[in-house]
Design an enzyme around this catalytic site. Structure first.
Site, PDB file in Angstrom:
ATOM      1  CB  CYS A 157      -1.779  39.873  -5.694  1.00  0.00           C
ATOM      2  SG  CYS A 157      -2.435  39.804  -4.067  1.00  0.00           S
ATOM      3  CD  GLU A 190     -20.649  20.509  -0.665  1.00  0.00           C
ATOM      4  OE1 GLU A 190     -20.042  20.948   0.225  1.00  0.00           O
ATOM      5  OE2 GLU A 190     -20.974  21.493  -1.710  1.00  0.00           O
ATOM      6  CB  CYS A 214     -15.309  31.340   7.221  1.00  0.00           C
ATOM      7  SG  CYS A 214     -16.902  31.237   6.335  1.00  0.00           S
TER       8      CYS A 214
HETATM    9  C1  LIG Z   1     -16.837  26.308   3.890  1.00  0.00           C
HETATM   10  S1  LIG Z   1     -17.136  25.096   2.801  1.00  0.00           S
HETATM   11  C2  LIG Z   1     -16.772  23.727   3.447  1.00  0.00           C
HETATM   12  C3  LIG Z   1     -16.303  22.573   2.856  1.00  0.00           C
HETATM   13  C4  LIG Z   1     -15.277  21.322   3.218  1.00  0.00           C
HETATM   14  N1  LIG Z   1     -15.554  21.115   4.744  1.00  0.00           N
HETATM   15  C5  LIG Z   1     -13.704  21.719   3.315  1.00  0.00           C
HETATM   16  O1  LIG Z   1     -13.259  22.187   4.580  1.00  0.00           O
HETATM   17  O2  LIG Z   1     -13.345  21.597   2.342  1.00  0.00           O
HETATM   18  C6  LIG Z   1     -18.967  24.841   2.936  1.00  0.00           C
HETATM   19  C7  LIG Z   1     -19.339  23.995   1.832  1.00  0.00           C
HETATM   20  O3  LIG Z   1     -20.854  23.866   1.897  1.00  0.00           O
HETATM   21  C8  LIG Z   1     -21.604  23.935   0.955  1.00  0.00           C
HETATM   22  N2  LIG Z   1     -22.952  24.548   1.012  1.00  0.00           N
HETATM   23  C9  LIG Z   1     -23.295  25.716   1.196  1.00  0.00           C
HETATM   24  N3  LIG Z   1     -24.536  25.829   1.470  1.00  0.00           N
HETATM   25  C10 LIG Z   1     -25.091  24.594   1.420  1.00  0.00           C
HETATM   26  C11 LIG Z   1     -26.347  24.017   1.778  1.00  0.00           C
HETATM   27  N4  LIG Z   1     -27.458  24.967   2.080  1.00  0.00           N
HETATM   28  N5  LIG Z   1     -26.500  22.879   1.668  1.00  0.00           N
HETATM   29  C12 LIG Z   1     -25.637  22.329   1.347  1.00  0.00           C
HETATM   30  N6  LIG Z   1     -24.289  22.456   1.036  1.00  0.00           N
HETATM   31  C13 LIG Z   1     -23.785  23.791   1.225  1.00  0.00           C
HETATM   32  C14 LIG Z   1     -20.703  24.556  -0.072  1.00  0.00           C
HETATM   33  O4  LIG Z   1     -20.818  24.103  -1.488  1.00  0.00           O
HETATM   34  C15 LIG Z   1     -19.215  24.180   0.435  1.00  0.00           C
HETATM   35  O5  LIG Z   1     -18.690  23.081  -0.065  1.00  0.00           O
END
Ligand SMILES: C[S@@+](CC[C@H](N)C(=O)[O-])C[C@H]1O[C@@H](n2cnc3c(N)ncnc32)[C@H](O)[C@@H]1O
Length: 397
Positions: free
Chosen positions: A160, A283, A354
């Protein structure tokens, strides 16, 4: 509505603009067609691939009658109608891909937040190939490959082009087992990828390697297998730099970092506010919280708490929050969480997104509470695909 399905029909259409989700829009006999493998302005022959009888159907461009200037010959031999579903846009020049993404971000902000914003999507090296550090290969009938678009079919590939060498399919093949549904590779600085097998029930087992380490700026982050980490090799650096610049946290300030994963932004924000400040990360995933607590252990001003983030969680945050950083999943933060953030009365909000539609909806919710979009940067952290990462600075008043 039609009483007869168009599935399988061959049609000649003019391709309109790109839509959120990466397909281009065409119209035929009053219906919308979402077309893959085409570019705006082209005249193509399509074959309808899916028609569920609603106002739209899906189609693949199978013959380009009038090509766009942005069209290139895909570098990948598995790209094309009915083939690998991994990348949607290898037939567009990299600069054109970024323009298409900018159009989508602009259009979502216009449509959902009633904002006219100049959007430039910035290229991030390595690009457009060999940037992806995490790969999930599908397994079916002994074949390890990638899935066709909207299909369970597994396309047998011998490589890939977007994967980094450590995440190549050849690294996954030795882990093939009869019960495997997918084989996942996570590469980092640990001196070899972590290889995990996921079975039909979603149970994951690490076959080789351990937690990955990722060097970002002056720090190292540990991430357990299956935990969230940005997939582009340079994403963590680019996003951390951007978040820090937008937050502009001062010594002694108090920061809230929602959806903090393994503490990427928490740690650097902790350095910004210094020993006299505090950063509270929240988190939901238990393993990310465990990793995060270790990753910020040298910064007593940082604390990471496990929480399912909803309006109640945010309302429960006590004391001052000078800046709120949030990096929600694709669904966005949603109105109730946005309102709870506004109620914390921070001086600034930095929003990492995102999904441009979710961002636009949430920006509209901020605007309804009197907040304005002060700055927006967009990064091409997913070359060859329609995905784009945005970072927005929102200010009150
Ligand atoms: C886009 S990632 C961002 C992580 C971090 N900011 C990074 O850049 O490495 C989103 C994070 O939100 C957590 N997450 C998703 N839905 C959630 C919720 N309802 N409550 C708490 N955490 C959540 C996921 O486990 C994930 O680690």
């Amino acid at each position: 509505m039609t009483d007869r399905s168009w599935a399988g029909r061959s049609l000649t259409v003019e391709i309109g603009q790109v839509a959120h989700g990466g397909h281009c829009v065409a119209r035929h006999e009053g219906r919308v067609l979402f077309v893959r493998h085409a570019l705006p302005g082209e005249r193509v022959r399509v074959v309808v691939t899916e028609d569920r009888g609603g106002s739209f159907a899906r189609a693949d461009a199978v013959e380009v009658l009038t090509p766009s200037k942005a069209r290139v010959s895909p570098p990948c031999r598995y790209a094309g109608p009915g083939r690998c579903g991994g990348c949607g846009w290898p037939h567009a020049a990299p600069a054109a891909q970024r323009e298409l993404k900018a159009f989508v971000v602009r259009e979502q902000l216009q449509r959902l937040a009633r904002l006219d914003v100049d959007v430039v999507v910035e290229a991030v090296e390595p690009a457009p190939l060999h940037w992806r550090t995490r790969m999930q290969y599908a397994v079916r009938d002994g074949v390890v490959g990638l899935r066709a678009h909207r299909s369970h079919e597994v396309i047998d590939i011998d490589g890939c082009l977007i994967a980094v060498p450590d995440a190549d399919v050849s690294v996954a093949r030795p882990a093939l087992r009869s019960a495997a549904r997918s084989i996942e590779l996570e590469s980092g600085d640990a001196g070899g990828p972590t290889v995990s097998v996921v079975d039909g029930r979603g149970r994951r087992q690490v076959v080789s390697g351990g937690p990955q380490r990722h060097r970002v700026r002056n720090r190292s982050f540990e991430v357990s297998s299956g935990g969230f980490w940005q997939v582009h090799e340079r994403a963590a650096d680019v996003l951390a730099d951007t978040v820090l610049a937008m937050a502009g946290a001062r010594p002694g300030e108090s920061i809230v970092d929602l959806f903090c994963g393994v503490g990427l932004f928490t740690a650097f924000l902790g350095e910004q506010v210094g020993a006299g400040g505090r950063v509270r990360g929240y988190e939901g995933a238990a393993s990310a919280v465990r990793d995060g607590v270790r990753n910020v252990a040298d910064l007593p001003q940082c604390r990471i708490t496990r929480a399912a983030i909803d309006a109640r969680t945010v309302q429960g945050i006590d004391g001052l929050a000078d800046v709120v950083v949030l990096d929600p999943p694709r669904t966005g933060a949603k109105k109730a969480v946005v309102e709870a953030i506004c109620d914390l009365s921070p001086r600034a909000v930095v929003y990492v997104a995102c999904d441009p539609a979710a961002l636009a909806r949430d920006v509209a919710s901020f605007a309804a509470r009197g907040w304005r979009l002060e700055q927006l940067r967009a990064f091409d952290l997913f070359p060859m695909t329609h995905h784009v990462e945005c970072v927005a600075l929102l200010l009150p008043g």
